[in-house]
Design a protein around this motif. Structure first.
Motif, PDB file in Angstrom:
ATOM      1  N   TYR A  62       0.848  -1.181   0.000  1.00 44.78           N
ATOM      2  CA  TYR A  62       0.000   0.000   0.000  1.00 44.78           C
ATOM      3  C   TYR A  62       0.879   1.224   0.000  1.00 44.78           C
ATOM      4  CZ  TYR A  62      -3.242  -3.530   1.646  1.00 44.78           C
ATOM      5  OH  TYR A  62      -3.992  -4.668   1.778  1.00 44.78           O
ATOM      6  N   SER A  63       0.886   1.956  -1.094  1.00 47.74           N
ATOM      7  CA  SER A  63       1.777   3.109  -1.133  1.00 47.74           C
ATOM      8  C   SER A  63       1.169   4.256  -0.358  1.00 47.74           C
ATOM      9  CB  SER A  63       2.092   3.500  -2.565  1.00 47.74           C
ATOM     10  OG  SER A  63       0.923   3.572  -3.343  1.00 47.74           O
ATOM     11  N   SER A  64       0.295   5.001  -0.943  1.00 45.83           N
ATOM     12  CA  SER A  64      -0.347   6.013  -0.117  1.00 45.83           C
ATOM     13  C   SER A  64      -1.733   6.309  -0.619  1.00 45.83           C
ATOM     14  CB  SER A  64       0.487   7.278  -0.045  1.00 45.83           C
ATOM     15  OG  SER A  64       0.767   7.747  -1.336  1.00 45.83           O
ATOM     16  N   ARG A  65      -2.450   6.885   0.220  1.00 49.63           N
ATOM     17  CA  ARG A  65      -3.847   7.208  -0.011  1.00 49.63           C
ATOM     18  C   ARG A  65      -4.073   7.736  -1.419  1.00 49.63           C
ATOM     19  NH1 ARG A  65      -6.726   4.668   3.039  1.00 49.63           N
ATOM     20  NH2 ARG A  65      -4.616   4.529   3.738  1.00 49.63           N
ATOM     21  N   THR A 119       6.806  -3.697   3.704  1.00 48.47           N
ATOM     22  CA  THR A 119       7.326  -2.485   4.320  1.00 48.47           C
ATOM     23  C   THR A 119       7.602  -1.398   3.277  1.00 48.47           C
ATOM     24  OG1 THR A 119       8.183  -3.546   6.277  1.00 48.47           O
ATOM     25  CG2 THR A 119       9.300  -1.555   5.562  1.00 48.47           C
ATOM     26  N   VAL A 120       7.267  -0.200   3.647  1.00 50.08           N
ATOM     27  CA  VAL A 120       7.406   0.950   2.769  1.00 50.08           C
ATOM     28  C   VAL A 120       8.336   1.953   3.424  1.00 50.08           C
ATOM     29  CG1 VAL A 120       6.172   2.708   1.505  1.00 50.08           C
ATOM     30  CG2 VAL A 120       4.952   0.698   2.329  1.00 50.08           C
ATOM     31  N   ILE A 121       9.405   2.263   2.753  1.00 50.18           N
ATOM     32  CA  ILE A 121      10.280   3.299   3.276  1.00 50.18           C
ATOM     33  C   ILE A 121       9.955   4.589   2.540  1.00 50.18           C
ATOM     34  CG2 ILE A 121      12.662   3.965   3.759  1.00 50.18           C
ATOM     35  CD1 ILE A 121      12.239   1.274   4.881  1.00 50.18           C
ATOM     36  N   TYR A 122       9.476   5.576   3.267  1.00 49.91           N
ATOM     37  CA  TYR A 122       9.178   6.862   2.653  1.00 49.91           C
ATOM     38  C   TYR A 122      10.367   7.788   2.761  1.00 49.91           C
ATOM     39  CZ  TYR A 122       4.201   5.922   2.245  1.00 49.91           C
ATOM     40  OH  TYR A 122       2.986   5.419   1.892  1.00 49.91           O
TER      41      TYR A 122
ATOM     42  N   TYR B  62       0.227   6.820   6.092  1.00 52.71           N
ATOM     43  CA  TYR B  62      -0.770   6.015   5.397  1.00 52.71           C
ATOM     44  C   TYR B  62      -0.576   4.572   5.798  1.00 52.71           C
ATOM     45  CZ  TYR B  62      -0.744  10.182   2.530  1.00 52.71           C
ATOM     46  OH  TYR B  62      -0.803  11.477   2.094  1.00 52.71           O
ATOM     47  N   SER B  63      -1.493   4.024   6.527  1.00 58.46           N
ATOM     48  CA  SER B  63      -1.296   2.647   6.973  1.00 58.46           C
ATOM     49  C   SER B  63      -1.626   1.673   5.862  1.00 58.46           C
ATOM     50  CB  SER B  63      -2.107   2.353   8.220  1.00 58.46           C
ATOM     51  OG  SER B  63      -3.446   2.763   8.078  1.00 58.46           O
ATOM     52  N   SER B  64      -2.845   1.307   5.677  1.00 57.00           N
ATOM     53  CA  SER B  64      -3.127   0.457   4.536  1.00 57.00           C
ATOM     54  C   SER B  64      -4.537   0.684   4.054  1.00 57.00           C
ATOM     55  CB  SER B  64      -2.885  -1.000   4.862  1.00 57.00           C
ATOM     56  OG  SER B  64      -3.616  -1.389   5.975  1.00 57.00           O
ATOM     57  N   ARG B  65      -4.721   0.274   2.868  1.00 56.63           N
ATOM     58  CA  ARG B  65      -5.958   0.460   2.138  1.00 56.63           C
ATOM     59  C   ARG B  65      -7.174   0.230   3.016  1.00 56.63           C
ATOM     60  NH1 ARG B  65      -5.355   3.405  -1.733  1.00 56.63           N
ATOM     61  NH2 ARG B  65      -3.350   2.788  -0.954  1.00 56.63           N
ATOM     62  N   GLU B  67      -8.131   1.968   5.335  1.00 56.22           N
ATOM     63  CA  GLU B  67      -8.024   2.658   6.606  1.00 56.22           C
ATOM     64  C   GLU B  67      -7.633   4.090   6.322  1.00 56.22           C
ATOM     65  OE1 GLU B  67      -5.399   0.537   9.222  1.00 56.22           O
ATOM     66  OE2 GLU B  67      -6.076  -1.321   8.310  1.00 56.22           O
ATOM     67  N   SER B  68      -7.880   4.939   7.308  1.00 50.19           N
ATOM     68  CA  SER B  68      -7.616   6.343   7.065  1.00 50.19           C
ATOM     69  C   SER B  68      -6.169   6.685   7.355  1.00 50.19           C
ATOM     70  CB  SER B  68      -8.488   7.190   7.974  1.00 50.19           C
ATOM     71  OG  SER B  68      -9.685   6.536   8.240  1.00 50.19           O
ATOM     72  N   ALA B  69      -5.755   7.776   6.788  1.00 44.25           N
ATOM     73  CA  ALA B  69      -4.422   8.294   7.064  1.00 44.25           C
ATOM     74  C   ALA B  69      -4.393   8.788   8.504  1.00 44.25           C
ATOM     75  CB  ALA B  69      -4.120   9.437   6.109  1.00 44.25           C
ATOM     76  N   ARG B 118       7.030   9.295   8.084  1.00 43.08           N
ATOM     77  CA  ARG B 118       6.069   8.664   7.190  1.00 43.08           C
ATOM     78  C   ARG B 118       6.358   7.206   6.902  1.00 43.08           C
ATOM     79  NH1 ARG B 118       4.141  12.164   2.462  1.00 43.08           N
ATOM     80  NH2 ARG B 118       3.160  10.149   2.165  1.00 43.08           N
ATOM     81  N   THR B 119       7.505   6.758   7.346  1.00 36.03           N
ATOM     82  CA  THR B 119       7.849   5.380   7.036  1.00 36.03           C
ATOM     83  C   THR B 119       7.041   4.391   7.876  1.00 36.03           C
ATOM     84  OG1 THR B 119      10.035   5.860   6.199  1.00 36.03           O
ATOM     85  CG2 THR B 119       9.724   3.709   7.190  1.00 36.03           C
ATOM     86  N   VAL B 120       6.627   3.351   7.221  1.00 32.12           N
ATOM     87  CA  VAL B 120       5.806   2.343   7.851  1.00 32.12           C
ATOM     88  C   VAL B 120       6.535   1.013   7.809  1.00 32.12           C
ATOM     89  CG1 VAL B 120       3.567   1.254   7.849  1.00 32.12           C
ATOM     90  CG2 VAL B 120       3.885   3.432   6.678  1.00 32.12           C
TER      91      VAL B 120
END
Lengths: 138, 138
Positions: A62-65, A119-122, B62-65, B67-69, B118-120
């Motif tokens: 999931y990248s971002s909204r 895992t997503v590194i922003y 942004y967690s995951s689809r 769900e809200s930011a 922002r990293t998750v």
DNA sequence: CTAAGTGCAAAATGTTTGCATACTT
DNA sequence: AAGTATGCAAACATTTTGCACTTAG
């Protein structure tokens, strides 16, 4: 426990991802299958992807909204993870073993088992942080 | 460059986040302000959050689809980042300096400037990976 | 035969947008 | 006055769901 039936549709979705080897949005998959003449409904693509993710054959990211989730076949791609630039929005796939150190740290210090695929590194990519040549703000 | 006017609405949103100090969804913020008797429209909350994120006062996560930011005031919380369990869905905020090593690695090896806020990090939390007591798979 | 999967269209979710109005500076 | 911001409702995009029907085991 629930048994899963083998269906043409799910096989089609999976083999598309296997053959591609890359990340794709659900929409891309739907369009690609359509163009190939495969008849798989949108809902079924989503449902198949969900099952494939559960079974571990496919990873979601999931990248971002406002953007779609990215699906990818993971047959041994264990060192793969994503770097996403918050400025240009590009996502780079990095295959790099640093994730091993990450995994170690989070397991030892936080009791947390890092998922390599999700895992997503922003951050800001090299292109966007290039000095001097940057546009004068936004 | 575009100048930003100071408005009651944006001040209200920001001070809510400052006072809370925690992560909140847009929906939570909207509801909280409503209950406080503050009149700020939904659209304005979103627009304010966007501006606050741009200005750097607030971080989005942004967690995951589906769900809200999550928005959060960041006044010096530079070591803060998120661990999200893919099993129970819980998100843990970790304040830990390991992110320094991460930052170093990604900068040196990938030219990539990691964003601490922002990293998750996705994975399985200690509760969910507790041995023996686990359900018999799916 | 029964549980699981499918397709369709409709719903849901979370967020964004157009536009007329109202503030800030 | 000029440039921003607001509020409302409608629009959006992606994903999920209800339901009747089909298929795999």
């Amino acid at each position: 426990m629930q048994t899963t039936y083998r269906t043409r549709q799910r096989a089609v979705v999976l083999s598309f991802l296997i053959n591609s080897g890359n990340c794709h949005t659900a929409e891309e998959i739907i369009k690609a299958l359509e163009e190939k003449g495969e008849t798989v409904s949108k809902a079924t693509v989503y449902r198949s992807l969900e099952l494939l993710v559960k079974s571990g054959d496919v990873s979601v990211f999931y990248s971002s909204r406002g953007e779609s989730a990215l699906y990818r076949y993971i047959g041994g791609h264990s060192d793969h993870f994503h770097l996403k630039c918050t400025q240009c929005g590009k996502t780079v796939c990095a295959d790099c073993s640093f994730i091993n150190s990450m995994q170690k740290h989070f397991y030892e210090h936080h009791g947390f088992n890092v998922s390599r695929q999700r895992t997503v590194i922003y951050g800001v990519c090299s292109d966007c942080s290039a000095p001097a040549i940057q546009p004068l703000s936004h």
